[in-house]
Design an enzyme around this catalytic site. Sequence first.
Site, short mmCIF file in Angstrom:
data_model
loop_
_atom_site.label_atom_id
_atom_site.label_comp_id
_atom_site.label_asym_id
_atom_site.label_seq_id
_atom_site.Cartn_x
_atom_site.Cartn_y
_atom_site.Cartn_z
N ASN A 22 0.87 -1.18 0.00
CA ASN A 22 0.00 0.00 0.00
C ASN A 22 0.91 1.23 0.00
O ASN A 22 1.47 1.60 1.03
CB ASN A 22 -0.88 -0.04 1.25
CG ASN A 22 -1.82 1.15 1.34
OD1 ASN A 22 -1.79 2.05 0.49
ND2 ASN A 22 -2.66 1.16 2.36
N ARG A 80 -2.69 -2.19 -3.24
CA ARG A 80 -3.89 -1.39 -3.02
C ARG A 80 -3.82 -0.19 -3.96
O ARG A 80 -2.83 0.55 -3.95
CB ARG A 80 -3.93 -0.90 -1.58
CG ARG A 80 -5.10 0.02 -1.37
CD ARG A 80 -5.02 0.72 -0.06
NE ARG A 80 -6.19 1.55 0.11
CZ ARG A 80 -6.17 2.71 0.74
NH1 ARG A 80 -5.07 3.18 1.26
NH2 ARG A 80 -7.27 3.41 0.84
N HIS A 103 -13.10 2.66 0.48
CA HIS A 103 -13.10 1.65 1.55
C HIS A 103 -13.75 0.35 1.09
O HIS A 103 -14.22 -0.44 1.92
CB HIS A 103 -13.88 2.13 2.80
CG HIS A 103 -13.22 3.21 3.58
ND1 HIS A 103 -13.93 4.17 4.25
CD2 HIS A 103 -11.92 3.48 3.84
CE1 HIS A 103 -13.11 4.99 4.87
NE2 HIS A 103 -11.87 4.59 4.63
N GLU A 110 -8.08 -5.39 5.50
CA GLU A 110 -7.95 -5.03 4.09
C GLU A 110 -6.80 -5.78 3.44
O GLU A 110 -6.89 -6.20 2.29
CB GLU A 110 -7.77 -3.51 3.97
CG GLU A 110 -9.07 -2.78 4.31
CD GLU A 110 -8.90 -1.31 4.62
OE1 GLU A 110 -8.39 -1.00 5.71
OE2 GLU A 110 -9.27 -0.48 3.78
#
Length: 395
Positions: A8, A87, A175, A377
């Site tokens: 990420n 991500r 999200h 996540e």
Amino acid sequence: MSNILVINCGSSSIKYALILQDYDYRLYGLAENLGTPNARISGLTYNAQENRQEKFEVELGQADHAQALEVAMKRISHFKFDAIGHRVVHGGTMTQAQVINDQVIQDIKNISNLAPLHNPANLIGIDATMKLYPDLPQVAVFDTAFHQTMPKKAHLYALPRDLYQEHGIRRYGFHGTSHAYVSERASTLAGQKNQGGWVVAHLGNGCSTCAVWNGKSLDTSMGLTPLEGLVMGTRSGDVDPSLHLFLNINLGWDIAKIDQVLNKQSGLLGLSNLSNDMRTLVEAAESGNEDAQIAIDVFVYRLAKSMAAMSCALPKLDGLIFTGGIGENSGFIREKVIRSLPHFGLSLNAENNATRAKEIRIDDDTGPQIWVIPTDEEGRIANETRQIALGENVF
Ligand code: ADP
């Protein structure tokens, strides 16, 4: 199942996690302040000689993303991994994760105007890992993709149609990885995997609600950007759209200043003039700080209104789900939200609500279910990567 590296990448940071198939722990790290003299990295590594995990922290000089990644990769080099999941904040109208190739990189670039701070940073991470691991499959997992099932009535703004058709101005939502993960998890724990109607509240520094029906997002509170919707740590959430004009004409603020104030100086921080951190505000309110109390009250009221609004998207309401740092940890806020939804027939099990347990049901079984589900996540990105890049049947 396989081992997956999840990345990420932010504009000056990299978060990574190595999700291992055969171990119940993860190796992870956070590189911060990249490109500045204070670049550093810390996390959890594996000490092969002593066969144990250990924490590490290293100053990186003025390392950039690529240099920080090289250091990070040495800290996980004991383990092999089979694919990398990235991500990516904005996927435009992409409906699912994508194996990264030249076309996908171009697509991410093309929609960077919708997430100018995030997508270019995500691309830096992709570029760096492509150079380090040219033979591994890499996957982009988008925060927006889960919400692509929103019907037009939920994703269109009441604006001239050209703005949507020519410029892609619509509600996208964010999200998505978290909403997808916790709604799947709650429905599974409730014995009805991917079935039923759930209203999810993801309450971290950024906050959003989502209506999930039979495993699909039907509406969410964030829109074209993550500024829309709830009161957040430093973001205002919804304001009158004429506020920009008012501030410009009456206070002489330019658009950059307005953007800065709404994103960085508003929300809990702006209301309380004290902190964006809910823990600090709850403590301050308990000691009589009225501004902290007002900030909490506005946060909770707006959240409850949004959850009620989300219920409109659902044919039937099976339950509420709380996640994110506030949703997972603050029984106090959960109780206040539930009290602010008096028409839903909710009833809280006070003992369970006070328990600091993972994955717990906190209603007393007389109305809609209420779940606390810690989000994951990274785990979800790893599973989407396994499915898309390696064909593993993980869902
Ligand atoms: P991010 O969105 O950056 O991932 P988190 O999901 O970690 O953030 O959530 C951060 C928020 O969670 C902060 O407002 C923090 O105060 C809040 N939080 C964490 N623990 C508690 C707690 N015990 N009570 C209230 N708020 C909490």
